[in-house]
Write a protein that holds these residues in place. Structure first.
Motif, PDB file in Angstrom:
ATOM      1  N   LEU A  67     -74.021 -14.784  20.856  1.00  0.00           N
ATOM      2  CA  LEU A  67     -74.870 -15.939  21.490  1.00  0.00           C
ATOM      3  C   LEU A  67     -74.626 -17.262  20.975  1.00  0.00           C
ATOM      4  O   LEU A  67     -74.655 -18.489  21.492  1.00  0.00           O
ATOM      5  N   TRP A  68     -74.323 -17.276  19.603  1.00  0.00           N
ATOM      6  CA  TRP A  68     -74.437 -18.442  18.915  1.00  0.00           C
ATOM      7  C   TRP A  68     -72.758 -19.093  19.259  1.00  0.00           C
ATOM      8  O   TRP A  68     -72.643 -20.322  19.222  1.00  0.00           O
ATOM      9  N   ALA A  69     -71.869 -18.130  19.137  1.00  0.00           N
ATOM     10  CA  ALA A  69     -70.576 -18.735  19.565  1.00  0.00           C
ATOM     11  C   ALA A  69     -70.655 -19.278  21.080  1.00  0.00           C
ATOM     12  O   ALA A  69     -69.937 -20.455  21.331  1.00  0.00           O
ATOM     13  N   GLU A  70     -71.087 -18.645  21.929  1.00  0.00           N
ATOM     14  CA  GLU A  70     -71.198 -19.182  23.335  1.00  0.00           C
ATOM     15  C   GLU A  70     -72.070 -20.360  23.199  1.00  0.00           C
ATOM     16  O   GLU A  70     -71.768 -21.495  23.799  1.00  0.00           O
ATOM     17  N   ARG A  71     -73.172 -20.489  22.675  1.00  0.00           N
ATOM     18  CA  ARG A  71     -74.151 -21.615  22.566  1.00  0.00           C
ATOM     19  C   ARG A  71     -73.373 -22.774  22.059  1.00  0.00           C
ATOM     20  O   ARG A  71     -73.481 -24.010  22.578  1.00  0.00           O
ATOM     21  N   THR A  72     -72.743 -22.803  21.078  1.00  0.00           N
ATOM     22  CA  THR A  72     -71.810 -23.640  20.362  1.00  0.00           C
ATOM     23  C   THR A  72     -70.879 -24.593  21.481  1.00  0.00           C
ATOM     24  O   THR A  72     -71.096 -25.788  21.107  1.00  0.00           O
ATOM     25  N   VAL A  73     -70.533 -23.944  22.370  1.00  0.00           N
ATOM     26  CA  VAL A  73     -69.490 -24.486  23.363  1.00  0.00           C
ATOM     27  C   VAL A  73     -69.993 -24.576  24.844  1.00  0.00           C
ATOM     28  O   VAL A  73     -69.686 -25.856  25.489  1.00  0.00           O
ATOM     29  N   ALA A  74     -71.163 -23.852  25.171  1.00  0.00           N
ATOM     30  CA  ALA A  74     -71.563 -23.842  26.498  1.00  0.00           C
ATOM     31  C   ALA A  74     -72.803 -24.368  26.793  1.00  0.00           C
ATOM     32  O   ALA A  74     -73.134 -24.712  28.018  1.00  0.00           O
ATOM     33  N   SER A  75     -73.735 -24.589  25.732  1.00  0.00           N
ATOM     34  CA  SER A  75     -75.156 -25.123  26.101  1.00  0.00           C
ATOM     35  C   SER A  75     -75.186 -26.586  25.760  1.00  0.00           C
ATOM     36  O   SER A  75     -74.366 -27.090  25.400  1.00  0.00           O
ATOM     37  N   SER A  76     -76.510 -27.336  25.849  1.00  0.00           N
ATOM     38  CA  SER A  76     -76.937 -28.454  25.902  1.00  0.00           C
ATOM     39  C   SER A  76     -76.331 -29.095  24.423  1.00  0.00           C
ATOM     40  O   SER A  76     -76.133 -30.322  24.301  1.00  0.00           O
ATOM     41  N   PHE A  77     -76.454 -27.956  23.552  1.00  0.00           N
ATOM     42  CA  PHE A  77     -75.751 -28.524  22.178  1.00  0.00           C
ATOM     43  C   PHE A  77     -74.613 -29.069  22.184  1.00  0.00           C
ATOM     44  O   PHE A  77     -74.460 -30.075  21.449  1.00  0.00           O
ATOM     45  N   ALA A  78     -73.576 -28.476  22.744  1.00  0.00           N
ATOM     46  CA  ALA A  78     -72.319 -28.800  22.787  1.00  0.00           C
ATOM     47  C   ALA A  78     -72.178 -30.497  23.676  1.00  0.00           C
ATOM     48  O   ALA A  78     -71.529 -31.269  23.106  1.00  0.00           O
ATOM     49  N   LYS A  79     -72.839 -30.416  24.823  1.00  0.00           N
ATOM     50  CA  LYS A  79     -72.865 -31.833  25.428  1.00  0.00           C
ATOM     51  C   LYS A  79     -73.483 -32.892  24.792  1.00  0.00           C
ATOM     52  O   LYS A  79     -72.882 -33.878  24.663  1.00  0.00           O
ATOM     53  N   THR A  80     -74.478 -32.608  23.919  1.00  0.00           N
ATOM     54  CA  THR A  80     -75.265 -33.697  23.307  1.00  0.00           C
ATOM     55  C   THR A  80     -74.601 -33.931  22.091  1.00  0.00           C
ATOM     56  O   THR A  80     -74.327 -35.228  21.384  1.00  0.00           O
ATOM     57  N   ALA A  81     -73.686 -32.803  21.370  1.00  0.00           N
ATOM     58  CA  ALA A  81     -73.096 -33.593  20.262  1.00  0.00           C
ATOM     59  C   ALA A  81     -71.974 -34.306  20.474  1.00  0.00           C
ATOM     60  O   ALA A  81     -71.493 -35.188  19.626  1.00  0.00           O
ATOM     61  N   ILE A  82     -71.142 -33.993  21.540  1.00  0.00           N
ATOM     62  CA  ILE A  82     -70.060 -35.094  21.934  1.00  0.00           C
ATOM     63  C   ILE A  82     -70.586 -36.190  22.237  1.00  0.00           C
ATOM     64  O   ILE A  82     -70.384 -37.201  21.986  1.00  0.00           O
ATOM     65  N   GLU A  83     -72.081 -36.359  23.180  1.00  0.00           N
ATOM     66  CA  GLU A  83     -72.495 -37.631  23.538  1.00  0.00           C
ATOM     67  C   GLU A  83     -72.823 -38.206  22.100  1.00  0.00           C
ATOM     68  O   GLU A  83     -72.875 -39.794  22.209  1.00  0.00           O
ATOM     69  N   ASN A  84     -73.547 -37.767  21.179  1.00  0.00           N
ATOM     70  CA  ASN A  84     -73.949 -38.370  19.871  1.00  0.00           C
ATOM     71  C   ASN A  84     -72.949 -38.776  18.926  1.00  0.00           C
ATOM     72  O   ASN A  84     -73.186 -39.452  18.079  1.00  0.00           O
ATOM     73  N   GLY A  85     -71.664 -38.151  19.350  1.00  0.00           N
ATOM     74  CA  GLY A  85     -70.595 -38.332  18.368  1.00  0.00           C
ATOM     75  C   GLY A  85     -70.694 -37.488  17.090  1.00  0.00           C
ATOM     76  O   GLY A  85     -69.934 -37.604  15.907  1.00  0.00           O
ATOM     77  N   THR A  86     -71.592 -36.321  17.104  1.00  0.00           N
ATOM     78  CA  THR A  86     -71.662 -35.610  15.890  1.00  0.00           C
ATOM     79  C   THR A  86     -70.794 -34.461  16.051  1.00  0.00           C
ATOM     80  O   THR A  86     -70.553 -33.646  14.809  1.00  0.00           O
ATOM     81  N   GLY A  87     -70.237 -34.330  17.134  1.00  0.00           N
ATOM     82  CA  GLY A  87     -69.032 -33.059  17.359  1.00  0.00           C
ATOM     83  C   GLY A  87     -68.182 -33.471  18.229  1.00  0.00           C
ATOM     84  O   GLY A  87     -68.521 -34.156  19.184  1.00  0.00           O
ATOM     85  N   THR A  88     -66.747 -33.107  18.125  1.00  0.00           N
ATOM     86  CA  THR A  88     -65.937 -33.289  19.162  1.00  0.00           C
ATOM     87  C   THR A  88     -65.694 -31.705  19.685  1.00  0.00           C
ATOM     88  O   THR A  88     -66.196 -30.709  19.313  1.00  0.00           O
ATOM     89  N   LYS A  89     -65.022 -31.681  20.781  1.00  0.00           N
ATOM     90  CA  LYS A  89     -64.623 -30.415  21.426  1.00  0.00           C
ATOM     91  C   LYS A  89     -63.981 -29.582  20.422  1.00  0.00           C
ATOM     92  O   LYS A  89     -64.074 -28.366  20.502  1.00  0.00           O
ATOM     93  N   GLU A  90     -62.902 -30.226  19.762  1.00  0.00           N
ATOM     94  CA  GLU A  90     -62.098 -29.553  18.758  1.00  0.00           C
ATOM     95  C   GLU A  90     -63.034 -28.754  17.805  1.00  0.00           C
ATOM     96  O   GLU A  90     -62.970 -27.601  17.287  1.00  0.00           O
ATOM     97  N   ARG A  91     -64.056 -29.636  17.230  1.00  0.00           N
ATOM     98  CA  ARG A  91     -64.885 -29.066  16.082  1.00  0.00           C
ATOM     99  C   ARG A  91     -65.906 -28.038  16.702  1.00  0.00           C
ATOM    100  O   ARG A  91     -66.241 -26.968  16.106  1.00  0.00           O
ATOM    101  N   LEU A  92     -66.118 -28.233  17.747  1.00  0.00           N
ATOM    102  CA  LEU A  92     -67.298 -27.209  18.569  1.00  0.00           C
ATOM    103  C   LEU A  92     -66.375 -25.875  18.746  1.00  0.00           C
ATOM    104  O   LEU A  92     -66.954 -25.013  18.493  1.00  0.00           O
ATOM    105  N   ASP A  93     -65.349 -25.933  19.156  1.00  0.00           N
ATOM    106  CA  ASP A  93     -64.295 -24.850  19.461  1.00  0.00           C
ATOM    107  C   ASP A  93     -64.166 -24.195  17.941  1.00  0.00           C
ATOM    108  O   ASP A  93     -64.050 -22.768  17.822  1.00  0.00           O
ATOM    109  N   LYS A  94     -63.870 -24.810  17.148  1.00  0.00           N
ATOM    110  CA  LYS A  94     -63.662 -24.204  15.608  1.00  0.00           C
ATOM    111  C   LYS A  94     -65.043 -23.523  15.122  1.00  0.00           C
ATOM    112  O   LYS A  94     -64.871 -22.568  14.537  1.00  0.00           O
ATOM    113  N   ALA A  95     -66.144 -24.059  15.481  1.00  0.00           N
ATOM    114  CA  ALA A  95     -67.471 -23.690  14.956  1.00  0.00           C
ATOM    115  C   ALA A  95     -67.577 -22.305  15.793  1.00  0.00           C
ATOM    116  O   ALA A  95     -68.206 -21.277  15.150  1.00  0.00           O
ATOM    117  N   ALA A  96     -67.338 -22.230  17.081  1.00  0.00           N
ATOM    118  CA  ALA A  96     -67.531 -21.023  17.999  1.00  0.00           C
ATOM    119  C   ALA A  96     -66.525 -19.828  17.292  1.00  0.00           C
ATOM    120  O   ALA A  96     -66.900 -18.742  17.214  1.00  0.00           O
TER     121      ALA A  96
END
Length: 273
Positions: free
Chosen positions: A219-248
């Motif tokens: 659930l955390w692997a999916e949440r990291t790339v598919a939930s609002s967490f991923a969207k807001t991380a990119i919008e806030n500049g705290t995470g890139t798609k690459e960083r999110l994918d690596k975390a998942a």
């Protein structure tokens, strides 16, 4: 002027998030409160989400009482109402509302509780003050919050520390405080409770079986790339798609470890008005 929520809920209500929320029961998420309950109490559950704790409390702990589940995200209340109907629980209702400005009169409820809410809000003290206001004199305000700084896992897997670092940064960018558990007693005092009125405690969730590890890591692997967490991380500049994918991927690798183990620390408070 009524206050409204100023923070963005980091997780949202993606299916991967709700898999975690719907696992919660009174026993695994509100055990610290159960000794204080009486069968005929009137209770307000602030930030009830899909209602699993709410319905459990209504059915098994206040059968002659009534519990209202309040949630700012109206969509998830459909699931909560369906659950109550499925379980045949009638001493419960669910309403949309903002905990920053509760619509109830002073001294309305015997117990006002929240679970995993204050870490996500802009003004946790203000919400605790509102919870205190609508609690009866002699009543209880209860809160339980996880503390991400107290998350412990084994074995160490490359990428997991980075996930925690940018999760925390993103949660704070959204207006919340991921290390809420350790702050509850301080927030309660700032909300108007005397130190003598506050009982502190802590407890954990622990995932260690093969089934638990697969569920938690998945659930955390999916949440990291598919939930609002991923969207807001990119919008806030705290995470890139690459960083999110690596975390998942880190979550997936950890979940395949034969010796995998994970503990989630929570702070808990019981406050007497």
């Amino acid at each position: 002027m009524s206050k409204t929520e100023g923070a963005t809920y980091t997780h949202g209500h993606h299916a991967s998030v709700l898999r975690s929320h719907t696992w919660r029961t009174a026993a695994n998420s509100a055990a610290y409160l159960l000794p204080y309950l009486k069968p005929d109490m009137r209770i307000l559950d602030v930030g009830c989400g899909p209602g699993t704790i709410t319905v459990d409390l209504a059915a098994n702990h206040v059968p002659q009482g009534h519990i209202t589940g309040l949630e700012n995200a109206a969509g998830v209340l459909v699931q909560a109402r369906d659950l109550a109907k499925e379980k045949g629980v009638t001493n419960v209702d669910f309403v949309e509302g903002d905990a920053n400005a509760l619509t109830y009169a002073d001294d309305t409820f015997d117990v006002v509780l929240c679970h995993q809410v204050l870490q996500h809000v802009k003004d946790p003290v203000g919400i605790l003050r509102e919870m205190r206001r609508v609690a009866k004199t002699g009543g209880i305000v209860a809160a339980r919050e996880s503390d991400f700084g107290g998350f412990i896992w084994y074995p160490e897997v490359d990428g997991m520390d980075d996930w925690l670092a940018f999760y925390s940064a993103n949660a704070r960018s959204n207006g919340g405080e991921p290390n809420a558990g350790r702050r509850l007693h301080t927030w309660a005092k700032q909300a108007g409770f005397s130190p003598e009125a506050i009982t502190n405690g802590s407890s954990t969730w622990c995932y260690s079986t093969e089934t638990e590890i697969a569920w938690w890591s998945g659930l955390w692997a999916e949440r990291t790339v598919a939930s609002s967490f991923a969207k807001t991380a990119i919008e806030n500049g705290t995470g890139t798609k690459e960083r999110l994918d690596k975390a998942a991927e880190a979550w997936k690798r950890w979940g395949k470890e034969e010796e995998a183990w994970f503990s989630v620390l929570h702070g808990e408070i019981i406050c007497r008005k």
